[in-house]
Write a protein that holds these residues in place. Sequence first.
Motif, PDB file in Angstrom:
ATOM      1  N   ILE A  94       0.748  -1.226  -0.197  1.00  0.00           N
ATOM      2  CA  ILE A  94      -0.060   0.008  -0.092  1.00  0.00           C
ATOM      3  C   ILE A  94       0.797   1.089  -0.055  1.00  0.00           C
ATOM      4  O   ILE A  94       2.062   1.183   0.554  1.00  0.00           O
ATOM      5  N   ASP A 143      -2.332   4.941  -3.160  1.00  0.00           N
ATOM      6  CA  ASP A 143      -3.618   4.274  -2.888  1.00  0.00           C
ATOM      7  C   ASP A 143      -4.612   5.090  -1.886  1.00  0.00           C
ATOM      8  O   ASP A 143      -5.768   5.081  -2.372  1.00  0.00           O
ATOM      9  N   LEU A 144      -4.034   5.729  -1.036  1.00  0.00           N
ATOM     10  CA  LEU A 144      -4.791   6.486  -0.197  1.00  0.00           C
ATOM     11  C   LEU A 144      -4.078   7.909   0.174  1.00  0.00           C
ATOM     12  O   LEU A 144      -2.708   7.959  -0.023  1.00  0.00           O
ATOM     13  N   TYR A 266      -9.176   8.908  -2.158  1.00  0.00           N
ATOM     14  CA  TYR A 266      -8.951   7.398  -3.080  1.00  0.00           C
ATOM     15  C   TYR A 266      -9.580   7.471  -4.238  1.00  0.00           C
ATOM     16  O   TYR A 266     -10.702   8.208  -4.558  1.00  0.00           O
ATOM     17  N   SER A 276      -6.169  -1.253   2.493  1.00  0.00           N
ATOM     18  CA  SER A 276      -6.853   0.194   2.505  1.00  0.00           C
ATOM     19  C   SER A 276      -8.057   0.106   3.403  1.00  0.00           C
ATOM     20  O   SER A 276      -7.988   1.432   4.283  1.00  0.00           O
TER      21      SER A 276
END
Length: 298
Positions: A94, A143-144, A266, A276
Amino acid sequence: MRLRQIEVFYAIMTTGSLRKAAEVLNVSQPAASKVLRYAEHSLGFALFERKGGRLVPTREAQIMLPHVNAIFGKLSDLRRLTHNLRYARAGHSISIGCVPSLGLSLIPRVVRSYCADHPDTEVTIDALHGSEIVSRIFNHDLDLGVVFGNYSREGLTAQHIGDIPLVLIDKEKDQGPVALTDIDQNRYLGLSEKDPTADLLDMALDEAGISATPAIRVRTHFMAAELVRLGVGCAIVDALTVLHHPGLPRPCTLSPPLSIKCTVLYRADYALSHISRDILGLLRHELDKDLQDLEAMV
């Protein structure tokens, strides 16, 4: 022009010689020269002139260069995207982007907690500003993203996870609440105009009839807090920065109270991975703990 011809042209423009371009492309110099001749023939004009044994770009080549730069920028994006897709395929990685204040407070604790239970997960963290985080989410680099403020973009999902109080830190004041009109504007340290918190504060100051032009502006809450610690002035920052920055004066609440949203971003076109979702749950949990600690502090 074919892609190989563009590659040779770009390599010559960036290295300054045919020999160096051939080395960069891992081909022989005659082969690179041949590709260049074919490119010029297909275009119908010269790209370089030979002067004193050097290749000098023509006017046409200089005009083409920005467009070729854009092509190679896209190719670089594509290479990065395929790398990200390749190494995320197993679902055990991640990438998180966060604003600097959260990178010095909330995010490290979340990652520590997650990795304690999932030691084989590859975690990448970048401290960036909000606009950079949005761009890198769309580019599949992140991803975030965890940011301050509201970010409304097509193709982007924003989840509000909490409201972070804004507080005054000033060595000359140790009790709140403090009205904005009571803040010493001669010592006030401002935030960069690109910061969502700065936008909120500027509106509040305008409503209070205060025309503030800080002599010093900084891009991060942590930098503002450190300047206050060193006695340079006073500042309004997010309370998480104060909670995790030792040596600061006791924070004072504001009157009227102000707060900034903490938001997780996201891509809207992808379902959240299980990693996530777990990180998001930990973010909420750790933020709730911080907000409870803040109540006791102020």
